[in-house]
Scaffold this active site. Structure first.
Site, mmCIF file in Angstrom:
data_model
loop_
_atom_site.group_PDB
_atom_site.id
_atom_site.type_symbol
_atom_site.label_atom_id
_atom_site.label_comp_id
_atom_site.label_asym_id
_atom_site.label_seq_id
_atom_site.Cartn_x
_atom_site.Cartn_y
_atom_site.Cartn_z
ATOM 1 N N HIS A 35 0.813 -1.256 -0.004
ATOM 2 C CA HIS A 35 0.046 0.009 0.098
ATOM 3 C C HIS A 35 0.983 1.337 -0.239
ATOM 4 O O HIS A 35 0.498 2.214 -0.555
ATOM 5 C CB HIS A 35 -0.868 0.024 1.324
ATOM 6 C CG HIS A 35 -1.824 -1.138 1.591
ATOM 7 N ND1 HIS A 35 -1.659 -1.972 2.509
ATOM 8 C CD2 HIS A 35 -2.841 -1.508 0.743
ATOM 9 C CE1 HIS A 35 -2.592 -3.102 2.270
ATOM 10 N NE2 HIS A 35 -3.243 -2.735 1.510
ATOM 11 N N GLN A 59 -18.141 -6.506 -0.855
ATOM 12 C CA GLN A 59 -17.294 -7.128 -1.836
ATOM 13 C C GLN A 59 -16.908 -8.689 -0.991
ATOM 14 O O GLN A 59 -16.079 -9.572 -1.738
ATOM 15 C CB GLN A 59 -16.114 -6.443 -2.041
ATOM 16 C CG GLN A 59 -15.152 -6.264 -1.114
ATOM 17 C CD GLN A 59 -13.943 -5.219 -1.599
ATOM 18 O OE1 GLN A 59 -14.041 -4.060 -1.475
ATOM 19 N NE2 GLN A 59 -12.783 -5.644 -1.836
ATOM 20 N N GLN A 148 -1.032 -4.056 -9.054
ATOM 21 C CA GLN A 148 -1.030 -4.996 -9.861
ATOM 22 C C GLN A 148 -1.226 -6.317 -9.223
ATOM 23 O O GLN A 148 -1.567 -7.482 -10.009
ATOM 24 C CB GLN A 148 0.145 -5.042 -10.802
ATOM 25 C CG GLN A 148 0.141 -3.881 -12.137
ATOM 26 C CD GLN A 148 1.387 -3.731 -12.643
ATOM 27 O OE1 GLN A 148 2.407 -3.918 -12.196
ATOM 28 N NE2 GLN A 148 1.152 -2.867 -13.878
ATOM 29 N N ASP A 150 -3.727 -7.433 -7.666
ATOM 30 C CA ASP A 150 -4.996 -7.452 -7.735
ATOM 31 C C ASP A 150 -5.202 -7.381 -9.156
ATOM 32 O O ASP A 150 -5.855 -6.382 -9.595
ATOM 33 C CB ASP A 150 -6.056 -6.898 -6.965
ATOM 34 C CG ASP A 150 -5.789 -7.055 -5.359
ATOM 35 O OD1 ASP A 150 -6.512 -7.758 -4.767
ATOM 36 O OD2 ASP A 150 -4.938 -6.437 -4.940
ATOM 37 N N SER A 186 -2.214 -8.138 3.203
ATOM 38 C CA SER A 186 -2.902 -7.898 4.543
ATOM 39 C C SER A 186 -2.864 -9.264 5.189
ATOM 40 O O SER A 186 -3.280 -9.390 6.384
ATOM 41 C CB SER A 186 -4.071 -7.122 4.757
ATOM 42 O OG SER A 186 -3.581 -5.884 3.906
HETATM 43 P P1 AMP Z 1 -6.329 -4.078 -0.364
HETATM 44 O O1 AMP Z 1 -6.058 -3.017 1.150
HETATM 45 O O2 AMP Z 1 -5.831 -5.368 -0.179
HETATM 46 O O3 AMP Z 1 -7.586 -3.881 -0.945
HETATM 47 O O4 AMP Z 1 -5.272 -3.414 -1.143
HETATM 48 C C1 AMP Z 1 -5.580 -2.015 -1.622
HETATM 49 C C2 AMP Z 1 -4.523 -1.567 -2.964
HETATM 50 O O5 AMP Z 1 -3.414 -1.954 -2.692
HETATM 51 C C3 AMP Z 1 -4.928 -2.551 -3.939
HETATM 52 O O6 AMP Z 1 -4.895 -1.608 -5.148
HETATM 53 C C4 AMP Z 1 -4.055 -3.625 -4.026
HETATM 54 O O7 AMP Z 1 -3.904 -4.207 -5.437
HETATM 55 C C5 AMP Z 1 -2.937 -2.862 -3.595
HETATM 56 N N1 AMP Z 1 -1.871 -3.823 -3.064
HETATM 57 C C6 AMP Z 1 -2.069 -4.684 -1.864
HETATM 58 N N2 AMP Z 1 -0.921 -5.639 -1.706
HETATM 59 C C7 AMP Z 1 -0.033 -4.843 -2.694
HETATM 60 C C8 AMP Z 1 1.312 -5.308 -3.040
HETATM 61 N N3 AMP Z 1 2.000 -6.569 -2.442
HETATM 62 N N4 AMP Z 1 2.086 -4.439 -3.978
HETATM 63 C C9 AMP Z 1 1.354 -3.631 -4.572
HETATM 64 N N5 AMP Z 1 -0.113 -3.285 -4.310
HETATM 65 C C10 AMP Z 1 -0.393 -3.835 -3.552
#
Ligand code: AMP
Length: 278
Positions: A35, A59, A148, A150, A186
């Site tokens: 993040h 979701q 990327q 996701d 996470s």
């Molecule tokens: P989340 O909190 O899991 O919904 O993720 C929020 C954003 O952070 C999304 O756009 C994810 O793709 C991005 N994200 C999560 N983990 C990573 C990572 N290891 N590397 C790059 N972006 C990430």
């Protein structure tokens, strides 16, 4: 840096920011350096950066981890502040949704959701597209930052922006990994030492497939089977190869190939995803 819980308060703050470029980093919190990389990029690119922290119930499926998803707002706010964010927007579920059962949804097309995570998690991407649209409208952002990691989500959000003529530039950001290759997530906090070793199999399988492609292997089945062999010991949801531009099944004539993996890691039942251009 301010933590804002109310939509009306955020709108008030943004009233005199109309001339500024606003970057939005949508997250579900439990922030890590993955993040962090999105936040840094937004701070570099924009006058003002908003990090949203919202575990979006719409979701999550009924048997998924909405209730136990890690919530660490104070720590998240500290990291966001250190990286130069201006606001953490952390609304409650009631603030975002009056009634989740009678909600107008943004529904991506069937062709984009009938595969990969969309297939395993019915309704997931309707929930994602809906909350992201709401966050775009609330934040009035110029740019929004997505990982990327996701990949299917990123594809769907880009398509939504194009199809609905939304006035937001989508900025894709590369996957951040631990030194040993594990993609930051996470959900890694659910893993113990033993499960973490099995979790490493996702990036190992992707790297191995990439090596094979470098050596000239172009047979999709062989590439997927080799990855599956490395993933033994995990509960594989899918191993697929798509064309990263279209997200359609990869054909040997396609130049670029994106391998995607989802697997549950026993005994924790933690579902992890990872992907790599191979
Ligand atoms: P989340 O909190 O899991 O919904 O993720 C929020 C954003 O952070 C999304 O756009 C994810 O793709 C991005 N994200 C999560 N983990 C990573 C990572 N290891 N590397 C790059 N972006 C990430």
């Amino acid at each position: 840096m301010k933590i804002v819980h109310k939509i009306s308060e955020l709108k008030d703050i943004l009233k005199d920011k109309k001339a500024l470029s606003i970057g939005l980093v949508p997250t579900m919190g439990a922030l890590h350096q993955g993040h962090g990389s999105l936040i840094k990029k937004s701070v570099e690119d924009n006058d003002f950066t908003i990090v949203s922290v919202f575990v979006n119930p719409v979701q999550f499926g009924i048997n998924e981890d909405f209730d136990k998803y890690p919530r660490t707002l104070e720590k998240d706010a500290k990291l966001a502040e250190e990286l130069g964010a201006d606001i953490v927007f952390a609304p409650s579920v009631d603030e975002m949704y009056q009634d989740t059962k009678e909600l107008t949804l943004v529904c991506p097309p069937y062709s984009a959701i009938n595969k990969l995570c969309g297939k395993s998690r019915p309704g997931h991407f309707d929930g994602v597209a809906t909350v992201v649209s709401k966050l775009f409208n609330i934040s009035q952002c110029t740019r929004a930052y997505f990982g990327q990691k996701d990949a299917q989500q990123l594809f769907i959000i880009k398509k939504m922006v194009k199809d609905l003529n939304l006035n937001v530039e989508i900025i894709p950001c590369p996957i951040v990994r631990e030194k040993d290759g594990l993609a930051l997530s996470s959900r890694n906090s659910y893993l113990g030492d033993e499960a973490r070793n099995d979790a490493l199999k996702l990036s190992k399988a992707l790297n191995y497939a990439k090596e094979l492609r470098k050596k000239g292997v172009n047979d999709k089945q062989l590439l997927c089977d080799s990855a599956l062999k490395i993933l033994e010991g995990t509960n594989v949801d899918y191993v697929e190869i798509v064309n990263p531009e279209t997200f359609e099944d990869w054909k040997e004539t396609d130049k670029k190939a994106l391998m995607l993996i989802a697997a549950k890691i026993p005994p924790t039942d933690t579902r992890l995803i990872d992907n790599m251009e191979i």
